[in-house]
Design a protein around this motif. Sequence first.
Motif, PDB file in Angstrom:
ATOM      1  N   MET A   1      -9.435 -13.839 -40.140  1.00 40.77           N
ATOM      2  CA  MET A   1      -9.557 -14.785 -39.074  1.00 40.77           C
ATOM      3  C   MET A   1      -9.413 -14.026 -37.348  1.00 40.77           C
ATOM      4  SD  MET A   1      -7.920 -18.601 -38.633  1.00 40.77           S
ATOM      5  CE  MET A   1      -6.296 -17.974 -37.789  1.00 40.77           C
ATOM      6  N   LEU A   2     -10.244 -14.534 -36.682  1.00 39.72           N
ATOM      7  CA  LEU A   2      -9.836 -13.859 -35.376  1.00 39.72           C
ATOM      8  C   LEU A   2      -8.996 -14.730 -34.559  1.00 39.72           C
ATOM      9  CD1 LEU A   2     -13.084 -11.851 -34.088  1.00 39.72           C
ATOM     10  CD2 LEU A   2     -10.991 -11.036 -34.256  1.00 39.72           C
ATOM     11  N   VAL A   3      -7.901 -14.361 -34.001  1.00 42.89           N
ATOM     12  CA  VAL A   3      -7.180 -15.181 -33.240  1.00 42.89           C
ATOM     13  C   VAL A   3      -7.300 -14.769 -31.892  1.00 42.89           C
ATOM     14  CG1 VAL A   3      -4.608 -16.163 -32.889  1.00 42.89           C
ATOM     15  CG2 VAL A   3      -5.387 -15.720 -35.123  1.00 42.89           C
ATOM     16  N   GLN A   4      -7.413 -15.669 -30.986  1.00 44.60           N
ATOM     17  CA  GLN A   4      -7.492 -15.327 -29.595  1.00 44.60           C
ATOM     18  C   GLN A   4      -6.432 -15.064 -29.042  1.00 44.60           C
ATOM     19  OE1 GLN A   4      -9.839 -18.071 -27.207  1.00 44.60           O
ATOM     20  NE2 GLN A   4      -9.995 -16.844 -25.403  1.00 44.60           N
ATOM     21  N   THR A   5      -5.960 -14.144 -28.286  1.00 39.67           N
ATOM     22  CA  THR A   5      -4.670 -13.941 -27.695  1.00 39.67           C
ATOM     23  C   THR A   5      -4.484 -13.698 -26.336  1.00 39.67           C
ATOM     24  OG1 THR A   5      -4.943 -11.453 -28.034  1.00 39.67           O
ATOM     25  CG2 THR A   5      -3.905 -12.768 -29.893  1.00 39.67           C
ATOM     26  N   ASN A   6      -3.737 -14.551 -25.812  1.00 40.33           N
ATOM     27  CA  ASN A   6      -3.641 -14.481 -24.278  1.00 40.33           C
ATOM     28  C   ASN A   6      -2.148 -13.788 -24.128  1.00 40.33           C
ATOM     29  OD1 ASN A   6      -5.556 -16.618 -24.282  1.00 40.33           O
ATOM     30  ND2 ASN A   6      -3.710 -17.883 -24.778  1.00 40.33           N
ATOM     31  N   LYS A   7      -2.037 -12.567 -23.793  1.00 43.71           N
ATOM     32  CA  LYS A   7      -0.758 -12.072 -23.954  1.00 43.71           C
ATOM     33  C   LYS A   7       0.244 -12.378 -22.834  1.00 43.71           C
ATOM     34  CE  LYS A   7       1.214  -7.524 -25.230  1.00 43.71           C
ATOM     35  NZ  LYS A   7       2.006  -8.045 -26.323  1.00 43.71           N
ATOM     36  N   LEU A   8       1.286 -12.857 -23.257  1.00 50.43           N
ATOM     37  CA  LEU A   8       2.252 -13.319 -22.295  1.00 50.43           C
ATOM     38  C   LEU A   8       3.466 -12.532 -22.331  1.00 50.43           C
ATOM     39  CD1 LEU A   8       2.900 -17.360 -23.067  1.00 50.43           C
ATOM     40  CD2 LEU A   8       1.769 -16.126 -21.031  1.00 50.43           C
ATOM     41  N   LYS A   9       4.209 -12.267 -21.281  1.00 45.68           N
ATOM     42  CA  LYS A   9       5.286 -11.344 -21.233  1.00 45.68           C
ATOM     43  C   LYS A   9       6.346 -12.259 -22.047  1.00 45.68           C
ATOM     44  CE  LYS A   9       7.356  -8.996 -18.272  1.00 45.68           C
ATOM     45  NZ  LYS A   9       8.096  -8.818 -16.693  1.00 45.68           N
ATOM     46  N   ALA A  10       7.213 -11.304 -22.570  1.00 44.55           N
ATOM     47  CA  ALA A  10       8.406 -11.604 -23.293  1.00 44.55           C
ATOM     48  C   ALA A  10       9.416 -12.131 -22.499  1.00 44.55           C
ATOM     49  CB  ALA A  10       8.925 -10.733 -24.384  1.00 44.55           C
ATOM     50  N   THR A  11       9.515 -13.507 -21.816  1.00 43.18           N
ATOM     51  CA  THR A  11      10.789 -14.004 -21.374  1.00 43.18           C
ATOM     52  C   THR A  11      10.913 -15.229 -21.767  1.00 43.18           C
ATOM     53  OG1 THR A  11       9.398 -15.209 -19.679  1.00 43.18           O
ATOM     54  CG2 THR A  11       9.529 -12.970 -18.930  1.00 43.18           C
ATOM     55  N   THR A  12      12.219 -15.706 -21.552  1.00 44.51           N
ATOM     56  CA  THR A  12      12.530 -16.636 -22.346  1.00 44.51           C
ATOM     57  C   THR A  12      11.909 -18.184 -21.816  1.00 44.51           C
ATOM     58  OG1 THR A  12      14.766 -16.081 -22.255  1.00 44.51           O
ATOM     59  CG2 THR A  12      14.565 -18.526 -22.654  1.00 44.51           C
ATOM     60  N   GLU A  13      11.468 -18.212 -20.768  1.00 42.90           N
ATOM     61  CA  GLU A  13      10.676 -19.192 -20.011  1.00 42.90           C
ATOM     62  C   GLU A  13       9.258 -19.321 -20.686  1.00 42.90           C
ATOM     63  OE1 GLU A  13       9.878 -18.683 -15.797  1.00 42.90           O
ATOM     64  OE2 GLU A  13      10.272 -20.884 -15.508  1.00 42.90           O
ATOM     65  N   ASN A  14       8.558 -17.974 -20.763  1.00 43.66           N
ATOM     66  CA  ASN A  14       7.238 -18.028 -21.455  1.00 43.66           C
ATOM     67  C   ASN A  14       7.300 -18.500 -22.869  1.00 43.66           C
ATOM     68  OD1 ASN A  14       5.821 -17.296 -19.125  1.00 43.66           O
ATOM     69  ND2 ASN A  14       5.833 -15.015 -19.515  1.00 43.66           N
ATOM     70  N   VAL A  15       8.387 -17.954 -23.580  1.00 43.04           N
ATOM     71  CA  VAL A  15       8.646 -18.306 -24.981  1.00 43.04           C
ATOM     72  C   VAL A  15       8.588 -19.870 -25.227  1.00 43.04           C
ATOM     73  CG1 VAL A  15      10.145 -18.223 -27.134  1.00 43.04           C
ATOM     74  CG2 VAL A  15       9.304 -16.096 -25.793  1.00 43.04           C
ATOM     75  N   MET A  16       9.589 -20.635 -24.134  1.00 46.25           N
ATOM     76  CA  MET A  16      10.009 -21.943 -24.131  1.00 46.25           C
ATOM     77  C   MET A  16       8.746 -22.788 -23.797  1.00 46.25           C
ATOM     78  SD  MET A  16      12.841 -22.558 -25.204  1.00 46.25           S
ATOM     79  CE  MET A  16      13.590 -24.061 -24.702  1.00 46.25           C
ATOM     80  N   GLN A  17       7.850 -22.131 -23.057  1.00 43.77           N
ATOM     81  CA  GLN A  17       6.360 -22.683 -22.903  1.00 43.77           C
ATOM     82  C   GLN A  17       5.501 -22.924 -24.179  1.00 43.77           C
ATOM     83  OE1 GLN A  17       5.618 -23.542 -19.415  1.00 43.77           O
ATOM     84  NE2 GLN A  17       3.898 -24.673 -20.320  1.00 43.77           N
ATOM     85  N   VAL A  18       5.422 -21.613 -24.664  1.00 38.71           N
ATOM     86  CA  VAL A  18       4.611 -22.072 -25.976  1.00 38.71           C
ATOM     87  C   VAL A  18       5.387 -22.975 -27.010  1.00 38.71           C
ATOM     88  CG1 VAL A  18       4.100 -20.320 -27.780  1.00 38.71           C
ATOM     89  CG2 VAL A  18       4.030 -19.194 -25.774  1.00 38.71           C
ATOM     90  N   LEU A  19       6.684 -22.842 -27.070  1.00 40.54           N
ATOM     91  CA  LEU A  19       7.342 -23.749 -28.223  1.00 40.54           C
ATOM     92  C   LEU A  19       7.296 -25.154 -27.677  1.00 40.54           C
ATOM     93  CD1 LEU A  19      10.635 -21.540 -28.887  1.00 40.54           C
ATOM     94  CD2 LEU A  19       8.388 -21.704 -30.084  1.00 40.54           C
ATOM     95  N   SER A  20       7.015 -25.543 -26.409  1.00 41.22           N
ATOM     96  CA  SER A  20       6.812 -26.644 -26.115  1.00 41.22           C
ATOM     97  C   SER A  20       5.519 -27.572 -26.402  1.00 41.22           C
ATOM     98  CB  SER A  20       7.011 -27.053 -24.669  1.00 41.22           C
ATOM     99  OG  SER A  20       6.042 -26.107 -23.871  1.00 41.22           O
TER     100      SER A  20
END
Lengths: 244, 163
Positions: free
Chosen positions: B1-20
């Motif tokens: 399966m191809l997963v489309q990736t939008n690479k985000l920088k590893a910051t707490t803010e970005n991770v929380m964004q993904v988790l929300s």
Amino acid sequence: MSFLIDYTLHLADSNLILAQRNAEWCGHGPILEQDIAITNISLDLLGQSRNMYQYAATLMGNGATEDTLAYLRTEREFKNCLLVEQPNGDWGQTVLRQFLYSTFQQLLYQQLQKNTDEQLAAIAAKALKEIAYHVRWSSEWVIRLGDGTVESHQRMLHAIDELWRYTGEMFIPADYENSFGVNVTALKDEWMQKVTSVFEEATLPIPEKIFMQTGGKTGVHTEHLGYILTELQYLQRAYPGAEW
Amino acid sequence: MLVQTNKLKATTENVMQVLSAVTDPEIPVLSIIDLGIVRDVIINNDEVEIIITATYSGCPAMDMIAMNIRLAMMENGFSKIKITTALAPAWTTDWMSEDGKRKLKEYGIAAPDKNFNIATDGVECPQCHSTNTKLLSEFGSTACKALYQCNNCREPFDYFKCH
Ligand SMILES: [Zn+2]
């Protein structure tokens, strides 16, 4: 270390076996809401036992997992107390078994949450929130049936007769409990007070001193456990390593 | 399966964004942030450790939530992901966000209410807002809910129990 493993397995086994017994009601409860209640309780107990098995597995190493501990140990290796393996009987017997066990489990875990072993303490603290519901629900049922109709009262007397002889064991420590586990002997008076107050409201008598069966905590079980494990472990025994 | 990736920088803010954007499979209107089960995010170079806690010991949604977190993180270009389940401190409904409580009500589930630490009659009906309601069972369709009926609009509803 070996005592800590045995103690953790003992706590896990009692919960797993009662979860399995309660799950036998799934689809057979007296009414839908109560079918859902007893299976919810089953799920809580199962979750608590999984936390314990996972912990025991990390202590044991050597490829042990929560699954090998639940599915691949024999009857003599299970350390659950005898009370939880007793048959469901009728609804009265099931709710009485839950009441007697949950009342004990609540007192036990109130102490266990202060244990020096941080993992056991954490599991207990979390479980206590769930146990509070189990105690309330089962107390209400014991009162409703004990102080209900002539028939329901009679059935509760029968349930007490079937189960009371398995309650004494909970307060007699096994070797592995002595070293650092909760002092179960010290819980007996408070347990008796709580049970007495619910029984009084339910117009049910506390039995006279009778002979108490023991052995479950050290692997000497009633004939029922073998049948429970046969069903619980069937898949892993028939198809070793099966996953889905 | 191809997963489309939008690479985000590893910051707490970005991770929380993904988790929300990761939701509870049993109450899809709530994100895991709303529920308060994400306890910490630890970033160590390019490895992201996410610490979660279970609502109830036997909550069957937890395995699926952990898998969905992993998928969401991968879709956003994170490859080194560690998910740790913490048992202590035990989860409490106090950690549910106000936003989460509002979303629950709109979804038709009564939100945890301090006045009803123990589920009893009178929890406000999420449909008609009457408090003339009756507890049917302390155990509902999932471990976290109790079952009610409203005496005013006659609708049954779930109450997310205080825990
Ligand atoms: Zn209403």
